[in-house]
Enzyme design. Structure first.
Site, short mmCIF file in Angstrom:
data_model
loop_
_atom_site.label_atom_id
_atom_site.label_comp_id
_atom_site.label_asym_id
_atom_site.label_seq_id
_atom_site.Cartn_x
_atom_site.Cartn_y
_atom_site.Cartn_z
N GLY A 184 0.93 -1.35 0.14
CA GLY A 184 -0.03 0.09 0.21
C GLY A 184 0.60 1.52 -0.18
O GLY A 184 1.89 1.27 0.04
N SER A 185 0.48 2.14 0.90
CA SER A 185 1.09 3.56 0.94
C SER A 185 2.93 3.55 1.44
O SER A 185 3.57 4.68 1.12
CB SER A 185 0.26 4.69 1.15
OG SER A 185 -1.18 4.68 0.25
N THR A 186 3.04 2.30 2.03
CA THR A 186 4.11 2.58 2.47
C THR A 186 5.41 2.72 1.63
O THR A 186 5.93 3.04 1.49
CB THR A 186 4.73 1.71 3.73
OG1 THR A 186 3.65 0.65 2.74
CG2 THR A 186 3.74 1.87 4.72
N PHE A 187 4.40 2.46 0.27
CA PHE A 187 5.33 1.89 -0.94
C PHE A 187 5.99 3.09 -1.44
O PHE A 187 6.65 3.49 -2.39
CB PHE A 187 4.92 0.31 -1.41
CG PHE A 187 6.00 0.56 -2.84
CD1 PHE A 187 7.28 -0.68 -2.38
CD2 PHE A 187 5.82 0.66 -4.21
CE1 PHE A 187 7.58 -1.17 -2.87
CE2 PHE A 187 6.44 -0.32 -4.87
CZ PHE A 187 7.68 -1.30 -4.17
N LYS A 188 5.14 4.09 -1.11
CA LYS A 188 4.64 5.33 -2.00
C LYS A 188 6.04 6.83 -1.37
O LYS A 188 7.44 7.34 -2.41
CB LYS A 188 4.04 6.64 -2.28
CG LYS A 188 2.87 5.72 -2.21
CD LYS A 188 1.97 7.03 -1.58
CE LYS A 188 0.40 6.11 -2.68
NZ LYS A 188 -1.11 7.20 -1.77
#
Length: 729
Positions: free
Chosen positions: A307-311
C-alpha cells in the site's frame, strides 16, 4: 581276567589320552590360531562406554540477556511387568495422573502395555507429559515413589527418572518466533535455533574403559576418551527492552482490533542491526505444542501488498531524478491510463482539488504518485529503483525460509498501481531495509540479526559487521526525502501520519492501507494496514515498521491502528537510547525545551492510570503490586519532558521494591527512595545514569551515578535544597 583288565585299562588310557590331545589341540586353536579373535571379544565384554552429552550453545540478546539455554530435565518411564506383578497398577495411574496431569486412560495404556506374546513390557516411556519435566515435578515423583514403596512394602515400584538436558527459554514468549524452538527429540525446528543449528548443537563426546566383573574400572585398563565439545554461543542484535516495547505495543493492537496477525520490526538504520522482531499471536517455545502455528515468523515469510508505505520508494526515485517539486501544482482526484477503462482514483472521492505535490504526499494521494512514477519516471526507471531498493530479492538475513517477494510489472496498469504499492508483494524485512536506506544517506544494507558467535572453550569470537549492498540514492536525496516524510507526521491538519507525532522529536513516516486480494479481485472489507518511519530525522537512530493483517474494523487505516503503536515504541526506545530531544522555537525565536504536563493519577485504579498515560504516550513504571495509585512521582501538574518516566506507587513503603530510576532527576529519585526507605548515595550532577544496590555498614543503600543531560552542563544543576536533602539522607 587279568588280560581283560589290562585291555580295559589300555582302552581307558587311550581314550583319556585322545581326549587330552583333543583338549590340547583345542586350547592351541583358541589361544594361538584364534587368539586374537577371542581376545577382541573378551575386550568387548570387559569394556564399558559412556556418552558425554554436549551442551547446546546459549542464545542471548545484544546485552547478554539469555533467550535460550540448556538446563537439567527428567524423562519418566515405567516398568509394566514390575508394576503389575506388585499389583500397583491403579496406584501408579492415580499418582502420575495427579502429578503430570496426563489422562488416566492414556496412563493405563502405558502401565499395562504388553508384547505380542501377551507378556508385560519391562520399559515404557511416558512421552506425552512425562518427557523433559522440570526438577520440581521430578521431586514430586521421587516423593511419590518413596511413599508408595513404604506403603506397599516393595523395593521398586516401577517408575524410573532419567536425567538429561532440556532446552529452556527463560523469557517465554519474548522474541519466540525469532529464536525458534527444539522439538521433544532435540531437533531444531525454526528461527535462530534452526538456522544456526550446526554452531549451537556442539558435538557429543565419550569415554571407553575396561571393567571387572563388578563393573569397576580396571586401574591399568585401556581408556579411550573424547571430551564433549559444547555448542557455540550466539549473541543476537536484538535489544531485550526494545523487543519488550514492540511486543507490548502489538498486544495493545491485538486487544483493540483483533487482527489475524500483527508484525513489527525495529532496526538501527545505520547498521541494519535488528533491534526487535515480533509477531502476534505469540507462543511459548517451552510449550510449543500448545500453539505451534503461532511460531510462524511473518516478518520474513509473509508477503503483503504494502500500500501507501511503498510510495516512499517512488518519492525517493523522483527526488533523485529531479522530478519532484514540492510546490508544483497538480489536479488530484483521478488519473486515466490510455487503454484502461477504469481510472485510478484517490482515496477521497473527487480528490482535494488542485494541490501541491507535497500536499499530495501528506494526503497520500495515489494520483500524485502515478504522475511521479508512471508518467515521469517511466516503467524502466521505476522498476530499476524498485529493484535497487531490494524488492524482488531476498535480503539475506540469517533466518530460514525468507521469501523474496513478487515484483512482476508488465502492463501499464500494473506499473501505475505499483507506484502506490498495489500489485507488488513484499516482506516486512524488505520494507525496513529499503526505508533504512532512505534514512541513513542512501545505503542499502543487509539486515543483521546476529552480532557475534563465541566458542565457549577457546573464547574465539566471530563478529558480524554491517554489509553494504549498494548505494541507492544520494545523501542529498536522503535528506530531502526525510524532510518531506517528516511533514507527513508533523502536519496536524493534512498529514496522514499525525498520530505518530512525538513532541520533542523529529519523526519521518508514512501510513499504508492496502486492500487484500480475495479470489480474483480486491476485497472491500479485508485490509492490511501499516506504518513505517524513523527518528530523529536529522540523525536517525531507529526505524520501525508495523503491519496489521485484517483489523476487525474495515474503516480504520494505518494512521489509526499502526501509527500510535509506532509512537509508543519509538518514544520509549529513544528514551532508552538516551537520544537527545529536538527543540522548538517560541514566539521570540528563543529555544525552549519541549515539555508535557503530568496528569493527576492519585486514587485512580492502575488500569485507569495506565490508560491515561498511554493516551499521552508517556512512559510509566508500577512500583508495588497494588490495584490503586496511592502516590505518583513526579507530582501532578509537573512540567516534564515527554520521555520522562512516571512512577505509580501502589503499595505501602514496607512492601516496595526498588524501581529503575534511570533518567530521573536527583530530587525525584530522593523522593522515591525516601518512600521505599533506602538511603541514596549520589555521585555527579544532573540525571541518573546508572544505579547499584549495595550494603554499607549492614544498611541497604542505593548508589547512583548522575550526569548532565545529553553530555552537556545541566541548566538545572543541584540547588542548595537538593544538596541539603542529600546530606540529611
Amino acid at each position: 581276567m587279568k588280560k581283560r583288565i589290562r585291555l580295559r585299562t589300555l582302552l581307558f588310557g587311550g581314550i583319556m589320552t585322545l581326549l587330552f590331545l583333543i583338549l590340547i589341540s583345542r586350547i592351541y586353536v583358541v589361544q594361538v590360531v584364534e587368539g586374537a579373535k577371542w581376545y577382541d571379544l573378551a575386550k568387548i565384554r570387559w569394556s564399558a562406554a559412556e556418552q558425554l552429552v554436549a551442551k547446546r550453545g546459549t542464545i542471548t540478546d545484544r546485552s547478554g540477556n539469555v533467550l535460550a539455554m540448556d538446563t537439567i530435565a527428567y524423562n519418566v518411564s515405567v516398568n509394566p511387568q514390575m508394576i503389575n506383578e506388585n499389583g500397583l497398577t491403579e496406584d501408579i495411574i492415580d499418582g502420575l495422573h495427579e502429578i503430570l496431569g496426563i489422562s488416566k486412560d492414556e496412563l493405563r495404556g502405558i502401565v499395562t502395555a504388553k508384547k505380542e506374546d501377551g507378556t508385560y513390557l519391562k520399559n515404557r516411556e511416558v512421552r506425552n507429559g512425562g518427557w523433559q519435566i522440570e526438577k520440581s515435578v521430578a521431586d514430586e515423583i521421587r516423593k511419590f515413589r518413596v511413599e508408595l514403596s513404604e506403603e506397599k512394602e516393595v523395593y521398586d515400584v516401577g517408575i524410573d527418572l532419567a536425567e538429561n538436558l532440556k532446552r529452556y527459554y527463560p523469557r517465554k514468549t519474548l522474541a519466540s518466533q525469532l529464536v525458534g524452538f527444539l522439538d521433544r527429540d532435540g531437533a531444531a525446528m525454526t528461527g535462530i535455533e534452526a538456522f544456526f543449528d550446526d554452531q549451537l548443537r556442539g558435538e557429543d563426546g565419550y569415554i571407553k574403559y575396561e571393567k571387572d566383573g563388578k563393573r569397576v574400572q580396571l586401574a591399568e585398563g585401556d581408556v579411550e576418551y573424547k571430551p564433549a565439545a559444547d555448542g557455540q554461543q550466539v549473541q543476537l542484535t536484538i535489544d531485550n527492552d526494545i523487543q519488550h516495547y514492540v511486543e507490548e505495543a502489538l498486544q495493545e493492537i491485538v486487544k483493540q482490533y483483533a487482527p489475524k496477525s500483527a508484525t513489527a520490526i525495529a532496526a538501527d538504520p545505520n547498521t541494519m542491526e535488528i533491534l526487535a522482531m515480533a509477531n502476534m499471536p505469540q507462543y511459548d517455545p517451552n510449550e510449543y505444542w500448545k500453539n505451534n502455528s503461532s511460531s510462524y515468523n511473518h516478518a520474513i515469510k509473509s508477503l503483503y501488498e504494502p500500500g501507501s508505505t511503498f510510495k516512499i520508494v517512488t518519492l525517493a526515485a523522483a527526488v533523485e531524478e529531479g522530478l519532484f517539486d514540492p510546490d508544483e501544482l497538480y489536479k488530484s482526484g483521478e488519473f486515466k491510463i490510455k487503454g484502461v477503462a477504469q481510472p485510478i482514483r484517490d482515496i477521497k472521492r473527487g480528490g482535494w482539488g488542485t494541490i501541491t505535490f507535497l500536499e499530495g504526499l501528506k494526503y497520500s494521494s495515489n494520483v500524485a504518485f502515478v504522475k511521479l512514477g508512471y508518467e515521469r519516471l517511466g516503467s524502466e526507471k521505476l522498476q530499476s529503483y524498485i529493484s535497487n531498493f531490494g524488492f524482488g530479492t531476498k535480503t539475506g538475513i540469517e533466518l530460514g525460509s525468507e521469501q523474496k517477494g513478487v515484483v512482476n510489472l508488465r502492463y501499464p496498469l500494473e506499473i501505475a498501481n505499483a507506484t502506490f504499492g498495489q500489485g507488488v508483494s513484499v516482506t516486512p524485512i524488505q520494507q525496513v531495509a529499503a526505508v533504512a536506506a532512505i534514512a541513513n544517506g542512501g545505503k542499502l544494507l543487509k539486515p543483521q540479526i546476529v552480532k557475534s558467535i563465541t566458542d565457549p572453550l577457546t573464547k574465539a569470537t566471530q563478529t558480524f559487521e554491517p554489509q553494504l549492498v549498494r548505494q541507492v540514492i544520494s545523501e542529498e536525496t536522503s535528506k530531502k526525502v526525510g524532510e518531506y516524510l517528516e511533514q507527513v507526521v508533523s502536519d496536524m491538519d493534512k498529514g496522514t501520519g499525525k498520530n505518530a507525532y512525538i513532541e520533542g522529536y523529529r519523526v519521518a513516516g508514512k501510513t499504508g492501507t492496502a486492500q487484500k486480494v480475495d479470489g480474483k479481485s480486491y476485497s472491500t472489507s479485508k485490509f492490511v494496514v501499516s506504518f513505517i518511519g524513523y527518528a530523529p530525522v536529522d540523525d536517525p537512530k531507529i526505524v520501525v515498521y508495523i503491519v496489521v493483517d485484517e483489523p476487525n474494523d474495515p474503516l480504520v487505516g494505518g494512521g489509526k491502528v499502526a501509527a500510535p503503536a509506532f509512537k509508543q515504541i519509538v518514544l520509549k526506545s529513544l528514551r532508552k537510547m538516551g537520544v537527545a530531544p529536538n527543540y522548538s522555537a517560541d514566539s521570540e525565536n528563543a529555544l525552549k525545551e519541549v515539555t508535557i504536563t503530568v496528569p493527576d493519577l492519585t486514587d485512580l485504579s492502575v488500569a485507569q492510570a495506565k490508560a491515561e498515560l498511554n493516551a499521552k504516550a508517556m512512559t510509566y513504571e508500577l512500583v508495588g503490586n497494588g490495584k490503586t495509585v496511592l502516590q505518583q512521582i513526579p507530582a501532578a501538574s509537573s512540567a516534564v519532558h515527554p520521555t520522562q518516566r512516571i512512577y505509580l506507587i501502589t503499595e505501602q513503603r514496607e512492601k516496595l521494591a526498588i524501581p529503575d530510576l534511570t533518567g530521573l532527576s536527583l530530587r525525584d529519585a530522593l523522593e522515591i527512595t525516601s518512600l521505599i526507605g533506602i538511603r541514596l548515595i549520589p555521585e555527579g550532577q544532573g540525571y541518573i545514569l546508572s544505579q547499584k544496590e549495595e550494603t554499607l555498614n549492614n544498611v541497604r543503600v542505593l548508589k547512583v551515578v548522575l550526569a548532565p543531560p545529553f553530555g552537556e552542563a545541566s541548566s538545572s544543576e543541584l540547588d542548595e535544597a537538593d544538596q541539603q536533602e542529600t546530606a540529611n539522607q
